[in-house]
Design a protein around this motif. Structure first.
Motif, PDB file in Angstrom:
ATOM      1  N   CYS A 155       4.683  -1.695 -30.234  1.00  0.00           N
ATOM      2  CA  CYS A 155       5.194  -0.879 -29.133  1.00  0.00           C
ATOM      3  C   CYS A 155       6.418  -1.486 -28.469  1.00  0.00           C
ATOM      4  O   CYS A 155       6.513  -2.704 -28.302  1.00  0.00           O
ATOM      5  N   SER A 156       7.308  -0.595 -28.040  1.00  0.00           N
ATOM      6  CA  SER A 156       8.370  -1.003 -27.130  1.00  0.00           C
ATOM      7  C   SER A 156       7.934  -0.827 -25.685  1.00  0.00           C
ATOM      8  O   SER A 156       8.491  -1.458 -24.782  1.00  0.00           O
ATOM      9  N   ASP A 157       6.925   0.015 -25.481  1.00  0.00           N
ATOM     10  CA  ASP A 157       6.370   0.223 -24.143  1.00  0.00           C
ATOM     11  C   ASP A 157       4.920   0.676 -24.304  1.00  0.00           C
ATOM     12  O   ASP A 157       4.616   1.465 -25.201  1.00  0.00           O
ATOM     13  N   LEU A 158       4.037   0.164 -23.449  1.00  0.00           N
ATOM     14  CA  LEU A 158       2.616   0.470 -23.582  1.00  0.00           C
ATOM     15  C   LEU A 158       1.959   0.473 -22.215  1.00  0.00           C
ATOM     16  O   LEU A 158       2.105  -0.473 -21.442  1.00  0.00           O
ATOM     17  N   GLU A 159       1.236   1.553 -21.926  1.00  0.00           N
ATOM     18  CA  GLU A 159       0.425   1.665 -20.713  1.00  0.00           C
ATOM     19  C   GLU A 159      -1.025   1.903 -21.117  1.00  0.00           C
ATOM     20  O   GLU A 159      -1.309   2.769 -21.951  1.00  0.00           O
ATOM     21  N   VAL A 160      -1.944   1.155 -20.529  1.00  0.00           N
ATOM     22  CA  VAL A 160      -3.376   1.382 -20.707  1.00  0.00           C
ATOM     23  C   VAL A 160      -4.007   1.317 -19.324  1.00  0.00           C
ATOM     24  O   VAL A 160      -3.809   0.334 -18.600  1.00  0.00           O
ATOM     25  N   TRP A 161      -4.757   2.341 -18.945  1.00  0.00           N
ATOM     26  CA  TRP A 161      -5.385   2.346 -17.627  1.00  0.00           C
ATOM     27  C   TRP A 161      -6.661   3.178 -17.636  1.00  0.00           C
ATOM     28  O   TRP A 161      -6.933   3.907 -18.589  1.00  0.00           O
ATOM     29  N   GLU A 162      -7.433   3.029 -16.575  1.00  0.00           N
ATOM     30  CA  GLU A 162      -8.658   3.800 -16.397  1.00  0.00           C
ATOM     31  C   GLU A 162      -8.613   4.556 -15.065  1.00  0.00           C
ATOM     32  O   GLU A 162      -8.002   4.094 -14.102  1.00  0.00           O
TER      33      GLU A 162
END
Length: 267
Positions: free
Chosen positions: A189-196
């Motif tokens: 990835c060049s950009d990655l978001e992971v959230w809940e």
């Protein structure tokens, strides 16, 4: 929204709770970069499209790109086709575990589908590799498998004369800790978001949480039983949920629901 299995889905019951299921889908969509959604010659895929609600909204958000909904359920696909008038939105039967696009994808979007598949985390790098540089992978999965709504399914299944029949039901594949998905995707990835997010869903009516899960997680159990066992099992499950999620004095039952989100951009 349905996946690569052969379970028959009740599209009407699923759509009864469309508002609650729509919000996380829109929250996921809201994190997509619209500037990268209209690549010439590339399509947007809605993986596990169900009745096509989100496919149609994706087409509105990205008006220059074709949208292809993929699902394993003929009933859901029939519902999707009957309610879709935009010629840019088409639907195909497919298995998410072995997805191969007909058109090059610019965006791969999936709302509440991949948690049905064992080993889904191992599929995500492969999905990302299908995308061009800058292409986006967006996935939302329920992470409520340890909550009473889901734990009580197994408890009710093991507590009655239907125990042997329901022992064949494969439980929902656990959705892992957010960091596991981050680690699996970050190298690509060049950009990655992971959230809940935990949604406090207000439900009304008789057996509201049981009604909610009847169109998804509980359905494989119900399909293995005939009457009167089916109703007896449902009532046993609903009784457990009534204790876990009591109705408030105002008639509302709050149903907390945890969901995991991933938005990744291909390096």
């Amino acid at each position: 929204m349905s996946d690569g299995k052969s379970t028959t889905w009740d599209a009407n019951l699923y759509l009864k709770f469309a508002d609650h299921r729509m919000r996380p889908a829109l929250d996921l969509m809201g994190r997509l970069d619209p500037a990268n959604g209209a690549r010439p010659g590339h399509a947007i895929y809605d993986l596990g499209c169900g009745a096509g609600n989100i496919s149609r909204i994706l087409a509105e958000r990205f008006p220059e790109a074709p949208v292809v909904g993929i699902d394993s359920s003929e009933e859901m696909l029939a519902k999707a086709r009957s309610q879709t008038v935009d010629a840019r939105v088409t639907f195909q039967k497919g298995d998410l575990a072995h997805f191969q696009p007909d058109l090059p994808p610019g965006i791969l979007y999936s709302n509440a589908a991949y948690h049905w598949l064992d080993g889904h985390i191992d599929m995500f790098p492969g999905l990302l590799k299908l995308l061009p540089s800058g292409g986006q992978l967006a996935i939302q999965m329920p992470r409520n498998h340890e909550a009473p709504s889901h734990a009580s399914m197994k408890q009710a299944a093991e507590a009655g004369p239907w125990r042997d029949k329901l022992a064949r039901v494969r439980p929902i594949a656990p959705v892992l800790e957010p960091a596991r998905y981050y680690d699996a995707l970050k190298p690509l990835c060049s950009d990655l978001e992971v959230w809940e997010t935990i949604y406090q869903q207000p439900l009304t009516g008789k057996d509201p949480v049981a009604q909610y899960t009847s169109s998804t997680g509980l359905r494989p159990y119900l399909e293995l039983l005939q009457e009167p066992e089916r109703t007896d099992f449902y009532n046993a499950y609903a009784a457990l949920l009534a204790k876990a999620y009591p109705t408030r004095p105002d008639g509302i039952t709050l149903f907390p629901f945890r969901r995991l989100f991933i938005v990744a951009r291909r390096a």
